[in-house]
Design a protein around this motif. Structure first.
Motif, PDB file in Angstrom:
ATOM      1  N   ASN A 109       0.828  -1.213   0.000  1.00 16.04           N
ATOM      2  CA  ASN A 109       0.000   0.000   0.000  1.00 16.04           C
ATOM      3  C   ASN A 109       0.860   1.260   0.000  1.00 16.04           C
ATOM      4  O   ASN A 109       0.717   2.148   0.840  1.00 16.04           O
ATOM      5  CB  ASN A 109      -0.973   0.026   1.190  1.00 16.04           C
ATOM      6  N   ARG A 110       1.769   1.318  -0.974  1.00 14.62           N
ATOM      7  CA  ARG A 110       2.603   2.514  -1.091  1.00 14.62           C
ATOM      8  C   ARG A 110       3.131   2.673  -2.513  1.00 14.62           C
ATOM      9  O   ARG A 110       3.284   1.699  -3.247  1.00 14.62           O
ATOM     10  CB  ARG A 110       3.754   2.481  -0.091  1.00 14.62           C
TER      11      ARG A 110
ATOM     12  N   ILE B 108      -5.828   7.988  -0.433  1.00 10.88           N
ATOM     13  CA  ILE B 108      -5.420   8.917   0.624  1.00 10.88           C
ATOM     14  C   ILE B 108      -3.933   8.682   0.888  1.00 10.88           C
ATOM     15  O   ILE B 108      -3.548   7.619   1.393  1.00 10.88           O
ATOM     16  CB  ILE B 108      -6.232   8.674   1.910  1.00 10.88           C
ATOM     17  N   ILE B 109      -3.099   9.652   0.521  1.00  8.12           N
ATOM     18  CA  ILE B 109      -1.663   9.527   0.787  1.00  8.12           C
ATOM     19  C   ILE B 109      -1.435   9.992   2.222  1.00  8.12           C
ATOM     20  O   ILE B 109      -1.674  11.143   2.560  1.00  8.12           O
ATOM     21  CB  ILE B 109      -0.830  10.346  -0.209  1.00  8.12           C
ATOM     22  N   THR B 110      -0.991   9.055   3.062  1.00  7.74           N
ATOM     23  CA  THR B 110      -0.917   9.312   4.499  1.00  7.74           C
ATOM     24  C   THR B 110       0.474   9.716   4.981  1.00  7.74           C
ATOM     25  O   THR B 110       0.603  10.317   6.040  1.00  7.74           O
ATOM     26  CB  THR B 110      -1.361   8.061   5.281  1.00  7.74           C
ATOM     27  N   HIS B 111       1.516   9.373   4.218  1.00  5.89           N
ATOM     28  CA  HIS B 111       2.876   9.662   4.680  1.00  5.89           C
ATOM     29  C   HIS B 111       3.833   9.543   3.514  1.00  5.89           C
ATOM     30  O   HIS B 111       3.722   8.601   2.722  1.00  5.89           O
ATOM     31  CB  HIS B 111       3.265   8.671   5.779  1.00  5.89           C
ATOM     32  N   THR B 112       4.759  10.482   3.396  1.00  3.30           N
ATOM     33  CA  THR B 112       5.827  10.359   2.401  1.00  3.30           C
ATOM     34  C   THR B 112       7.154  10.336   3.135  1.00  3.30           C
ATOM     35  O   THR B 112       7.319  11.006   4.155  1.00  3.30           O
ATOM     36  CB  THR B 112       5.820  11.530   1.388  1.00  3.30           C
TER      37      THR B 112
ATOM     38  N   ASN C 269       3.075   6.161   1.595  1.00  2.00           N
ATOM     39  CA  ASN C 269       2.046   5.220   2.057  1.00  2.00           C
ATOM     40  C   ASN C 269       0.667   5.758   1.699  1.00  2.00           C
ATOM     41  O   ASN C 269       0.455   6.972   1.681  1.00  2.00           O
ATOM     42  CB  ASN C 269       2.127   5.038   3.570  1.00  2.00           C
ATOM     43  N   TYR C 270      -0.261   4.851   1.445  1.00  3.98           N
ATOM     44  CA  TYR C 270      -1.623   5.281   1.121  1.00  3.98           C
ATOM     45  C   TYR C 270      -2.655   4.302   1.640  1.00  3.98           C
ATOM     46  O   TYR C 270      -2.350   3.153   1.955  1.00  3.98           O
ATOM     47  CB  TYR C 270      -1.793   5.491  -0.382  1.00  3.98           C
ATOM     48  N   ARG C 271      -3.887   4.811   1.699  1.00  2.00           N
ATOM     49  CA  ARG C 271      -5.082   3.981   1.939  1.00  2.00           C
ATOM     50  C   ARG C 271      -6.027   4.231   0.781  1.00  2.00           C
ATOM     51  O   ARG C 271      -6.167   5.365   0.334  1.00  2.00           O
ATOM     52  CB  ARG C 271      -5.786   4.395   3.246  1.00  2.00           C
TER      53      ARG C 271
ATOM     54  N   GLY D 161      -3.196  13.373   2.884  1.00  2.00           N
ATOM     55  CA  GLY D 161      -3.230  13.060   4.298  1.00  2.00           C
ATOM     56  C   GLY D 161      -1.926  13.376   4.996  1.00  2.00           C
ATOM     57  O   GLY D 161      -1.734  13.020   6.152  1.00  2.00           O
ATOM     58  N   CYS D 162      -1.013  14.035   4.293  1.00  2.00           N
ATOM     59  CA  CYS D 162       0.237  14.457   4.925  1.00  2.00           C
ATOM     60  C   CYS D 162       0.605  15.841   4.399  1.00  2.00           C
ATOM     61  O   CYS D 162       0.214  16.225   3.302  1.00  2.00           O
ATOM     62  CB  CYS D 162       1.363  13.452   4.700  1.00  2.00           C
TER      63      CYS D 162
END
Length: 90
Positions: free
Chosen positions: A11-12, A34-38, A25-27, A71-72
């Motif tokens: 999931n990235r 939803i990109i949650t973290h790079t 990372n994404y959901r 998301g980030c």
């Protein structure tokens, strides 16, 4: 520069860069990613690698017909600076 790939198992989105690996990372939801973290390896920061990663991820998301949700903070800033992605910003 290597191409950004979607590692669906992890999931990235990933980008090989200078012997390291940058990733986002994404959901997934039914209509959006939803990109949650790079993250870029510390030794490679400041070279535009994260921007290249996010650009590639956005192109893949657009090609799949989905929207993106930032998301980030990095993705929020990237979308603000690149209005050409306004059509997929959710």
């Amino acid at each position: 520069m290597a191409a950004v790939r979607d590692n669906k198992t992890e999931n990235r989105f990933e980008l090989d860069a200078g012997g390291g690996l940058a990733f986002a990372n994404y959901r997934r939801t039914p209509s959006a990613v939803i990109i949650t973290h790079t993250e870029t390896p510390r030794a490679l920061r400041g070279r535009g690698i994260a921007s290249e990663l996010v650009k590639g991820a956005l192109e893949l998301i657009r090609a799949d017909g989905h929207k993106v949700v930032a998301g980030c903070g990095f993705v929020v800033d990237y979308l603000r600076k690149h209005p050409e992605y306004a059509d997929i910003a959710g």
